[in-house]
Design a protein around this motif. Structure first.
Motif, PDB file in Angstrom:
ATOM      1  N   VAL A 228      40.476 -12.636  -3.670  1.00  0.00           N
ATOM      2  CA  VAL A 228      39.146 -12.707  -3.082  1.00  0.00           C
ATOM      3  C   VAL A 228      38.513 -14.059  -3.400  1.00  0.00           C
ATOM      4  O   VAL A 228      38.538 -14.515  -4.546  1.00  0.00           O
ATOM      5  CB  VAL A 228      38.248 -11.569  -3.616  1.00  0.00           C
ATOM      6  CG1 VAL A 228      36.848 -11.672  -3.042  1.00  0.00           C
ATOM      7  CG2 VAL A 228      38.861 -10.214  -3.292  1.00  0.00           C
ATOM      8  N   THR A 229      37.953 -14.689  -2.379  1.00  0.00           N
ATOM      9  CA  THR A 229      37.230 -15.950  -2.550  1.00  0.00           C
ATOM     10  C   THR A 229      35.798 -15.757  -2.067  1.00  0.00           C
ATOM     11  O   THR A 229      35.572 -15.376  -0.920  1.00  0.00           O
ATOM     12  CB  THR A 229      37.889 -17.084  -1.749  1.00  0.00           C
ATOM     13  OG1 THR A 229      39.251 -17.230  -2.171  1.00  0.00           O
ATOM     14  CG2 THR A 229      37.157 -18.392  -1.973  1.00  0.00           C
ATOM     15  N   ILE A 230      34.836 -16.007  -2.964  1.00  0.00           N
ATOM     16  CA  ILE A 230      33.421 -15.792  -2.676  1.00  0.00           C
ATOM     17  C   ILE A 230      32.706 -17.148  -2.635  1.00  0.00           C
ATOM     18  O   ILE A 230      32.895 -17.982  -3.533  1.00  0.00           O
ATOM     19  CB  ILE A 230      32.765 -14.897  -3.738  1.00  0.00           C
ATOM     20  CG1 ILE A 230      33.560 -13.598  -3.907  1.00  0.00           C
ATOM     21  CG2 ILE A 230      31.317 -14.589  -3.384  1.00  0.00           C
ATOM     22  CD1 ILE A 230      33.135 -12.790  -5.118  1.00  0.00           C
ATOM     23  N   ALA A 231      31.912 -17.355  -1.610  1.00  0.00           N
ATOM     24  CA  ALA A 231      31.098 -18.567  -1.519  1.00  0.00           C
ATOM     25  C   ALA A 231      29.881 -18.405  -2.425  1.00  0.00           C
ATOM     26  O   ALA A 231      29.054 -17.507  -2.215  1.00  0.00           O
ATOM     27  CB  ALA A 231      30.665 -18.815  -0.082  1.00  0.00           C
ATOM     28  N   VAL A 232      29.770 -19.247  -3.463  1.00  0.00           N
ATOM     29  CA  VAL A 232      28.684 -19.145  -4.445  1.00  0.00           C
ATOM     30  C   VAL A 232      28.070 -20.530  -4.659  1.00  0.00           C
ATOM     31  O   VAL A 232      28.608 -21.551  -4.213  1.00  0.00           O
ATOM     32  CB  VAL A 232      29.190 -18.583  -5.790  1.00  0.00           C
ATOM     33  CG1 VAL A 232      29.699 -17.169  -5.622  1.00  0.00           C
ATOM     34  CG2 VAL A 232      30.284 -19.477  -6.378  1.00  0.00           C
ATOM     35  N   ARG A 233      26.964 -20.557  -5.378  1.00  0.00           N
ATOM     36  CA  ARG A 233      26.376 -21.847  -5.738  1.00  0.00           C
ATOM     37  C   ARG A 233      27.186 -22.440  -6.894  1.00  0.00           C
ATOM     38  O   ARG A 233      27.782 -21.714  -7.693  1.00  0.00           O
ATOM     39  CB  ARG A 233      24.916 -21.670  -6.143  1.00  0.00           C
ATOM     40  CG  ARG A 233      24.685 -20.793  -7.361  1.00  0.00           C
ATOM     41  CD  ARG A 233      23.214 -20.762  -7.738  1.00  0.00           C
ATOM     42  NE  ARG A 233      22.952 -19.888  -8.864  1.00  0.00           N
ATOM     43  CZ  ARG A 233      23.187 -20.204 -10.132  1.00  0.00           C
ATOM     44  NH1 ARG A 233      23.691 -21.386 -10.438  1.00  0.00           N
ATOM     45  NH2 ARG A 233      22.919 -19.338 -11.104  1.00  0.00           N
ATOM     46  N   PRO A 234      27.238 -23.763  -7.013  1.00  0.00           N
ATOM     47  CA  PRO A 234      27.974 -24.391  -8.119  1.00  0.00           C
ATOM     48  C   PRO A 234      27.432 -23.942  -9.473  1.00  0.00           C
ATOM     49  O   PRO A 234      26.272 -23.573  -9.610  1.00  0.00           O
ATOM     50  CB  PRO A 234      27.752 -25.893  -7.885  1.00  0.00           C
ATOM     51  CG  PRO A 234      27.432 -26.004  -6.432  1.00  0.00           C
ATOM     52  CD  PRO A 234      26.665 -24.748  -6.091  1.00  0.00           C
ATOM     53  N   GLY A 235      28.295 -23.978 -10.491  1.00  0.00           N
ATOM     54  CA  GLY A 235      27.883 -23.569 -11.831  1.00  0.00           C
ATOM     55  C   GLY A 235      28.657 -24.342 -12.880  1.00  0.00           C
ATOM     56  O   GLY A 235      29.244 -25.400 -12.597  1.00  0.00           O
ATOM     57  N   GLN A 236      28.669 -23.826 -14.103  1.00  0.00           N
ATOM     58  CA  GLN A 236      29.383 -24.479 -15.192  1.00  0.00           C
ATOM     59  C   GLN A 236      30.147 -23.443 -16.003  1.00  0.00           C
ATOM     60  O   GLN A 236      29.788 -22.265 -16.035  1.00  0.00           O
ATOM     61  CB  GLN A 236      28.415 -25.239 -16.102  1.00  0.00           C
ATOM     62  CG  GLN A 236      27.841 -26.508 -15.468  1.00  0.00           C
ATOM     63  CD  GLN A 236      27.146 -27.372 -16.493  1.00  0.00           C
ATOM     64  OE1 GLN A 236      26.464 -26.869 -17.399  1.00  0.00           O
ATOM     65  NE2 GLN A 236      27.329 -28.683 -16.384  1.00  0.00           N
ATOM     66  N   ALA A 237      31.228 -23.901 -16.645  1.00  0.00           N
ATOM     67  CA  ALA A 237      32.026 -23.036 -17.507  1.00  0.00           C
ATOM     68  C   ALA A 237      32.406 -23.808 -18.758  1.00  0.00           C
ATOM     69  O   ALA A 237      32.558 -25.039 -18.730  1.00  0.00           O
ATOM     70  CB  ALA A 237      33.278 -22.560 -16.777  1.00  0.00           C
ATOM     71  N   LEU A 238      32.544 -23.083 -19.853  1.00  0.00           N
ATOM     72  CA  LEU A 238      32.974 -23.675 -21.120  1.00  0.00           C
ATOM     73  C   LEU A 238      34.462 -23.424 -21.283  1.00  0.00           C
ATOM     74  O   LEU A 238      34.920 -22.285 -21.154  1.00  0.00           O
ATOM     75  CB  LEU A 238      32.192 -23.051 -22.280  1.00  0.00           C
ATOM     76  CG  LEU A 238      32.493 -23.609 -23.684  1.00  0.00           C
ATOM     77  CD1 LEU A 238      32.034 -25.061 -23.770  1.00  0.00           C
ATOM     78  CD2 LEU A 238      31.800 -22.765 -24.749  1.00  0.00           C
ATOM     79  N   ILE A 239      35.230 -24.467 -21.536  1.00  0.00           N
ATOM     80  CA  ILE A 239      36.674 -24.307 -21.715  1.00  0.00           C
ATOM     81  C   ILE A 239      37.069 -24.744 -23.113  1.00  0.00           C
ATOM     82  O   ILE A 239      36.389 -25.552 -23.757  1.00  0.00           O
ATOM     83  CB  ILE A 239      37.472 -25.085 -20.652  1.00  0.00           C
ATOM     84  CG1 ILE A 239      37.158 -26.574 -20.717  1.00  0.00           C
ATOM     85  CG2 ILE A 239      37.183 -24.539 -19.263  1.00  0.00           C
ATOM     86  CD1 ILE A 239      38.031 -27.411 -19.794  1.00  0.00           C
ATOM     87  N   VAL A 240      38.191 -24.210 -23.593  1.00  0.00           N
ATOM     88  CA  VAL A 240      38.678 -24.500 -24.931  1.00  0.00           C
ATOM     89  C   VAL A 240      40.183 -24.763 -24.853  1.00  0.00           C
ATOM     90  O   VAL A 240      40.899 -24.099 -24.091  1.00  0.00           O
ATOM     91  CB  VAL A 240      38.381 -23.317 -25.883  1.00  0.00           C
ATOM     92  CG1 VAL A 240      39.078 -22.040 -25.439  1.00  0.00           C
ATOM     93  CG2 VAL A 240      38.787 -23.656 -27.317  1.00  0.00           C
ATOM     94  N   PRO A 241      40.695 -25.743 -25.602  1.00  0.00           N
ATOM     95  CA  PRO A 241      42.145 -25.966 -25.627  1.00  0.00           C
ATOM     96  C   PRO A 241      42.856 -24.753 -26.220  1.00  0.00           C
ATOM     97  O   PRO A 241      42.377 -24.133 -27.180  1.00  0.00           O
ATOM     98  CB  PRO A 241      42.308 -27.197 -26.528  1.00  0.00           C
ATOM     99  CG  PRO A 241      40.963 -27.859 -26.535  1.00  0.00           C
ATOM    100  CD  PRO A 241      39.965 -26.744 -26.400  1.00  0.00           C
ATOM    101  N   LEU A 242      43.986 -24.409 -25.653  1.00  0.00           N
ATOM    102  CA  LEU A 242      44.730 -23.248 -26.145  1.00  0.00           C
ATOM    103  C   LEU A 242      45.208 -23.455 -27.579  1.00  0.00           C
ATOM    104  O   LEU A 242      45.346 -22.477 -28.331  1.00  0.00           O
ATOM    105  CB  LEU A 242      45.923 -22.965 -25.233  1.00  0.00           C
ATOM    106  CG  LEU A 242      45.590 -22.431 -23.830  1.00  0.00           C
ATOM    107  CD1 LEU A 242      46.852 -22.263 -23.006  1.00  0.00           C
ATOM    108  CD2 LEU A 242      44.859 -21.087 -23.928  1.00  0.00           C
ATOM    109  N   ASP A 243      45.451 -24.711 -27.986  1.00  0.00           N
ATOM    110  CA  ASP A 243      45.924 -24.936 -29.363  1.00  0.00           C
ATOM    111  C   ASP A 243      44.792 -24.844 -30.385  1.00  0.00           C
ATOM    112  O   ASP A 243      45.017 -25.058 -31.580  1.00  0.00           O
ATOM    113  CB  ASP A 243      46.665 -26.262 -29.482  1.00  0.00           C
ATOM    114  CG  ASP A 243      45.785 -27.468 -29.134  1.00  0.00           C
ATOM    115  OD1 ASP A 243      44.595 -27.269 -28.830  1.00  0.00           O
ATOM    116  OD2 ASP A 243      46.306 -28.605 -29.165  1.00  0.00           O
ATOM    117  N   ALA A 244      43.584 -24.502 -29.916  1.00  0.00           N
ATOM    118  CA  ALA A 244      42.483 -24.227 -30.842  1.00  0.00           C
ATOM    119  C   ALA A 244      42.367 -22.742 -31.149  1.00  0.00           C
ATOM    120  O   ALA A 244      41.519 -22.340 -31.952  1.00  0.00           O
ATOM    121  CB  ALA A 244      41.164 -24.735 -30.264  1.00  0.00           C
TER     122      ALA A 244
END
Length: 311
Positions: A228-244
């Motif tokens: 499913v692909t939903i048209a939404v307003r832009p946003g932000q996400a927090l990512i973390v390296p897997l080796d952390a």
């Protein structure tokens, strides 16, 4: 020891998730027996497509015959006592007997055709759709409340999907979406978000959404998987390296710089991310946190050793 500062990244104006096709429960009907009796004839089988009003089964029931006899007797009384004082009473009895037939599942068109009491009557489909459950066998006994058939229509279906709770502010009922299935990879199905669950899954920190999707040709089937692909307003996400991250038992942990040469061990909930070597942070960490990367396993072993535990 290497410390990495976590930063938020921009999210695109689309939100992708996976979902499963289900019946729209507003378009599902259960056909039950309202009387005690016996199945005389079964006219449809499981997975058959039936039209609304189509005959699907014949039921034998003395209760039906008794109710029809009462109806004919009341009808005869009305014609004989027309213009007499107790004619009003007879009309009330006729209406009561007609109402009784209606409550027993006899349709108005069938009631109008009754001329003699009969112990059998034909059941008809209340909606158009597919027989998704069939509990009828010729000669089997039935009781009031027994489910004989379940019907479901596939003209419009639901796709139930999960989104992370930090994406909840980006979706709302009425938003447009598209869906693609492995069965029809070159065909796109279109719909809208119809409902958003009021509950958050505490294990995954996700929220279910129900998407109402048009289903031309009845190609989408219940239990199919869809992207499913939903048209939404832009946003932000927090990512973390897997080796952390360190995985122990059934949880992920990260070691965060707490200042004064101290490290804090935190439980982290993560989600999928489309960049190799990274995961999306759902909870447990914030932008600006400095986490140990690279030497995480050694730090984890020291943490257990300091507590007299084996890692």
């Amino acid at each position: 020891m290497t410390l990495t500062t976590l930063q938020s990244v921009d999210l695109p104006g689309t939100l992708e998730t996976s979902g499963q096709v289900t019946f729209d429960d507003r378009r599902v009907a259960s056909i039950i027996s309202r009387v005690a009796g016996r199945i005389e004839e079964v006219r449809v089988s499981q997975w058959d497509y039936v039209q609304r009003g189509q005959a699907i089964a014949t039921l034998y029931s003395p209760d039906i015959m008794t109710a029809e006899a009462e109806y004919l007797q009341a009808k005869d009384s009305v014609s004989k006592l027309a213009g007499i004082n107790n004619g009003e009473f007879s009309r009330a009895m006729l209406e009561a007997s007609r109402r009784k037939l209606d409550l027993l599942g006899i349709e108005p068109a069938q009631i109008a055709k009754i001329t003699v009491p009969a112990p059998t009557f034909v059941m008809h489909a209340p909606i158009s759709g597919n027989i998704v459950q069939n509990q009828t066998l010729r000669g089997s006994a039935v009781n009031p409340g027994d489910v004989l058939y379940s019907l479901g229509t596939l003209e419009d279906v639901w796709i139930t999907a999960d989104i992370y709770e930090d994406e909840l502010a980006r979706v709302k009922p009425g938003q447009q979406l598209s869906a693609v299935t492995t069965a029809y990879p070159d065909e796109t199905f279109h719909g809208t978000i119809a409902r958003i669950s009021p509950n958050v899954d505490p294990a995954t920190h996700t929220v279910q959404i129900r998407c109402e999707v048009k289903n031309p040709g009845f190609k989408l089937k219940p239990q199919m998987l869809a992207r499913v692909t939903i048209a939404v307003r832009p946003g932000q996400a927090l990512i973390v390296p897997l080796d952390a991250l360190v995985f122990e038992t059934d949880k992920y942990f990260a070691y965060v710089d707490a200042g004064n040469h101290l490290l804090e061990r935190r439980t982290v909930t993560i989600g999928a991310w489309d960049q190799e070597g990274y995961a999306r942070v759902v909870s447990g960490l914030s932008a600006g946190d400095r986490v140990v990367t690279g030497e995480t396993m050694q730090v984890n072993a020291l943490w257990h050793q300091a507590r007299g535990e084996s890692s």
